[in-house]
Design a protein around this motif. Structure first.
Motif, PDB file in Angstrom:
ATOM      1  N   ILE A 423     -96.399 -16.424  -8.606  1.00 36.91           N
ATOM      2  CA  ILE A 423     -96.989 -17.303  -7.589  1.00 36.91           C
ATOM      3  C   ILE A 423     -96.419 -18.717  -7.724  1.00 36.91           C
ATOM      4  O   ILE A 423     -96.018 -19.340  -6.733  1.00 36.91           O
ATOM      5  CB  ILE A 423     -98.524 -17.322  -7.720  1.00 36.91           C
ATOM      6  CG1 ILE A 423     -99.104 -15.961  -7.320  1.00 36.91           C
ATOM      7  CG2 ILE A 423     -99.132 -18.438  -6.879  1.00 36.91           C
ATOM      8  CD1 ILE A 423    -100.552 -15.762  -7.742  1.00 36.91           C
ATOM      9  N   HIS A 424     -96.372 -19.224  -8.943  1.00 32.02           N
ATOM     10  CA  HIS A 424     -95.843 -20.572  -9.148  1.00 32.02           C
ATOM     11  C   HIS A 424     -94.356 -20.648  -8.819  1.00 32.02           C
ATOM     12  O   HIS A 424     -93.880 -21.672  -8.295  1.00 32.02           O
ATOM     13  CB  HIS A 424     -96.111 -21.023 -10.584  1.00 32.02           C
ATOM     14  CG  HIS A 424     -97.511 -21.526 -10.798  1.00 32.02           C
ATOM     15  ND1 HIS A 424     -97.966 -22.705 -10.254  1.00 32.02           N
ATOM     16  CD2 HIS A 424     -98.559 -20.997 -11.487  1.00 32.02           C
ATOM     17  CE1 HIS A 424     -99.239 -22.896 -10.600  1.00 32.02           C
ATOM     18  NE2 HIS A 424     -99.620 -21.868 -11.349  1.00 32.02           N
ATOM     19  N   GLU A 425     -93.614 -19.591  -9.098  1.00 32.17           N
ATOM     20  CA  GLU A 425     -92.196 -19.572  -8.720  1.00 32.17           C
ATOM     21  C   GLU A 425     -92.041 -19.643  -7.203  1.00 32.17           C
ATOM     22  O   GLU A 425     -91.183 -20.365  -6.679  1.00 32.17           O
ATOM     23  CB  GLU A 425     -91.534 -18.303  -9.259  1.00 32.17           C
ATOM     24  CG  GLU A 425     -91.337 -18.297 -10.768  1.00 32.17           C
ATOM     25  CD  GLU A 425     -90.896 -16.940 -11.297  1.00 32.17           C
ATOM     26  OE1 GLU A 425     -90.672 -16.024 -10.463  1.00 32.17           O
ATOM     27  OE2 GLU A 425     -90.778 -16.781 -12.518  1.00 32.17           O
ATOM     28  N   ALA A 426     -92.888 -18.886  -6.498  1.00 31.55           N
ATOM     29  CA  ALA A 426     -92.844 -18.919  -5.032  1.00 31.55           C
ATOM     30  C   ALA A 426     -93.208 -20.298  -4.511  1.00 31.55           C
ATOM     31  O   ALA A 426     -92.582 -20.806  -3.568  1.00 31.55           O
ATOM     32  CB  ALA A 426     -93.782 -17.865  -4.458  1.00 31.55           C
ATOM     33  N   LEU A 427     -94.210 -20.941  -5.126  1.00 31.35           N
ATOM     34  CA  LEU A 427     -94.628 -22.273  -4.694  1.00 31.35           C
ATOM     35  C   LEU A 427     -93.532 -23.303  -4.921  1.00 31.35           C
ATOM     36  O   LEU A 427     -93.299 -24.187  -4.085  1.00 31.35           O
ATOM     37  CB  LEU A 427     -95.904 -22.683  -5.429  1.00 31.35           C
ATOM     38  CG  LEU A 427     -97.172 -21.906  -5.047  1.00 31.35           C
ATOM     39  CD1 LEU A 427     -98.317 -22.266  -5.988  1.00 31.35           C
ATOM     40  CD2 LEU A 427     -97.560 -22.189  -3.611  1.00 31.35           C
ATOM     41  N   THR A 428     -92.856 -23.217  -6.063  1.00 29.77           N
ATOM     42  CA  THR A 428     -91.753 -24.135  -6.351  1.00 29.77           C
ATOM     43  C   THR A 428     -90.659 -24.001  -5.304  1.00 29.77           C
ATOM     44  O   THR A 428     -90.122 -25.004  -4.792  1.00 29.77           O
ATOM     45  CB  THR A 428     -91.183 -23.855  -7.745  1.00 29.77           C
ATOM     46  OG1 THR A 428     -92.203 -24.065  -8.725  1.00 29.77           O
ATOM     47  CG2 THR A 428     -89.996 -24.764  -8.048  1.00 29.77           C
TER      48      THR A 428
END
Length: 600
Positions: A423-428
């Motif tokens: 999720i954090h990778e997608a947000l970045t």
């Protein structure tokens, strides 16, 4: 003849009106209302479909080989006769003209009427003709589904009333089940109550009925078979009773209860501008759960101080398999953010699967009929991570909306730290894409829903990666107790007071506070006044519920002493019967009145 049917009460109050049956069949039928100006065109659609089927049947007759059995020719003749009978086509036109049903709904409604007449025939041969009628109707429904005019049929306006459908009588919807997509179509329509054969307290039909603040009974088993079109029906949403064709005395008693309920609602509405503060000065945040941007005004009218749950999946429904694009989602999210006038809006990423499949979910992983247990399948964040392009598209739309107000992002059904990392990778990646394309966005807090026991048990680890959590009690209870919450056969085992459930909720609230992270409850427990004292005792200071539930919950907490409730919590959690213990202990920590209750 008057009779009663009993089910599960899921939305309180009394509704009295005429029954409108939505029949379930082998062909999926769309249910929507037609605008006044579209009635004639809808009748034409019906007649055109009838003519198409007649031509098909006549062609089959002509092309029968000479050695075909005579019975086959006779069967096609019977089908043609049924097709042209005015009791089918003429009466179906009545449903379109008088009730403004779309052609498919009108046809299925008339099939329901005729099928019951066939069932009551004494002659066995005539009774068996019901199967022929069903086959004819199925052919017409398939012809209607091939009609391109169906895509341009105009749905009814949101402010329509029962008077527009040929009468003053309120209408009550009766069905075997109501799909979430249909519920959204009905949400702003004329119905004053719902009755379904299946479902549980937290099935989607129940949740939407509560959000509409109308009485509803689910899990009523045989209701759709026993109740007939236009029967007078009373829905007692307090006890789960459905009274069909009531006597004048019973009818008057329930009309009196309706008037009393309206007076109580008016009294509670006076609390709208009263701050949500307990007797010992603990301020409580009361947020709203919404499905669509158009729900935001109702949240403000109820006194909500923000949106704690925007169920974005409803933007994805009723679209014939086409998902909304980034710009369309952005406009919807921005509309909700602007409507809340600076108050926070928590947008949940699309939560589909289980009881909310999308039209395009045709793979075996996502369709109920092919999945042994869809609640444990590819749903919510699992589906989003399996569709990264769609997921990033939604995230971009949410971030773009953050330029117009305070937006928080909530991710459902997270159970693994690996999911959080993805999720954090997608947000970045999304933030970089928006920066590169010149789109403005603001800081967005990231939260996860605690719905899976595994997430509750490993919460200290998860809290390192998020800004807040929201406890989804509906699914948390379902997964903790291994109960399908939409299955009325095990509804009696769905127990929000179960000690294991209460331990997980109390533990989650305590651990979030210890980590300095925000915590709210957005499940049905938050809007149930039976749990207000308990959640206050656990330290919860942020409740998110349907707007219609806010006044009653506010009244409850205005009369509560949070510190006294907290001192009694250990005894409740240690009890073998927490509900009984809580009722005995918490009553002493609640004042029956409060001087500031009805400030204007």
């Amino acid at each position: 003849m008057s009779f009663q049917v009993f089910g599960i009460p899921v939305s309180r109050g009394v509704a009295i009106g005429r029954a409108v049956l939505v029949a379930s069949g082998r062909v999926d039928v769309a249910h929507y209302f037609i605008e006044v100006g579209g009635v004639e065109a809808e009748v034409d659609r019906l007649l055109h479909a009838r003519d198409v089927v007649a031509h098909e049947l006549e062609t089959l007759q002509r092309e029968l080989p000479e050695d075909a059995p005579q019975e086959l020719w006779a069967l096609l003749d019977v089908h043609l006769m049924l097709l042209r009978d005015e009791t089918l086509t003429g009466a179906t036109k009545h449903w379109i003209i008088e009730r403004h049903y779309n052609a498919e709904w009108a046809l299925s409604a008339q099939l329901e009427v005729l099928a019951r007449q066939f069932d009551e025939m004494e002659d066995e041969y005539l009774r068996e003709r019901k199967a022929d009628l069903e086959q004819v109707v199925e052919r017409v429904l398939r012809a209607l589904s091939r009609d391109p005019a169906a895509a341009t049929s105009s749905h009814v306006a949101a402010d329509v009333t029962a008077r527009d459908f040929g009468g003053e009588d309120p209408l009550l919807l009766v069905a075997a089940d109501i799909a979430p997509a249909d519920m959204m179509q009905f949400k702003r329509s004329v119905f004053h109550g719902f009755i379904t054969d299946i479902g549980g307290k937290t099935s989607h039909t129940a949740i939407v009925a509560r959000s509409m603040d109308i009485p509803a009974v689910v899990g009523a088993r045989e209701a759709s078979r026993l109740i007939r079109q236009d029967d007078w029906v009373i829905i007692d949403g307090d006890v789960g009773a459905v009274i069909v064709n009531p006597s004048p005395i019973v009818l008057e008693e329930y009309r009196f209860r309706q008037r009393q309920s309206e007076l109580e609602r008016a009294r509670l509405a006076r609390l709208r501008h009263t701050p949500a503060v307990t007797l010992d000065s603990e301020r409580v945040e009361l947020l709203a759960n919404i499905e669509l941007p158009a729900d935001a005004p109702a949240a403000l009218m109820a006194g909500a101080t923000g949106v704690g749950l925007f169920r974005s999946e409803f933007l994805f429904m009723n679209r014939d398999g086409e998902l909304p694009g980034e710009d369309e989602q952005f406009e919807a999210y921005r509309a909700a953010v602007e409507a809340m006038k600076g108050m926070p809006v928590t947008i949940r990423t699309v939560d589909v699967g289980a009881d909310k499949p999308l039209d395009r979910m045709s793979t075996s992983e996502l369709r109920h009929e092919h999945v042994l247990n869809p609640a444990l399948g590819l749903r919510a964040i699992r589906w989003c991570l399996a569709e990264p392009s769609m997921f990033r598209q939604q995230l971009r739309a949410i971030y773009r909306a953050s330029a117009y107000g305070k937006v928080r992002l909530l991710v459902p059904m997270v159970a693994h730290l690996s999911e959080l990392r993805m999720i954090h990778e997608a947000l970045t990646r999304v933030r970089q894409q928006l920066t590169d394309s010149g789109h403005a966005f603001s800081h967005v807090e990231i939260g996860v829903m605690i719905e899976v026991p595994a997430a509750a048990m490993m919460l200290p680890l998860m809290l390192k990666h998020v800004d807040f959590i929201s406890i989804g009690t509906n699914d948390l209870i379902q997964y903790t107790l291994a109960i399908d919450r939409a299955d009325e056969a095990v509804a009696h085992l769905y127990d929000a007071w179960h000690p294991a459930v209460l331990q997980l909720i109390a533990q989650s609230i305590s651990q979030a506070h210890a980590a300095g992270k925000g915590v709210s409850v957005c499940g049905e427990m938050a809007g149930d006044v039976a749990f207000t004292d308990l959640l206050l005792a656990m330290g919860l200071r942020s409740f998110s519920m349907h707007p219609s539930q806010i006044p009653a919950v506010k009244q409850r907490l205005l009369r509560a002493d949070a510190s006294r409730l907290a001192s009694q919590l250990p005894e409740v959690l240690a009890s073998e019967d927490p509900q009984q213990t809580a009722q005995a202990l918490f009553s002493s920590a609640r004042s029956p009145t409060a001087a500031s209750l009805y400030k204007h």
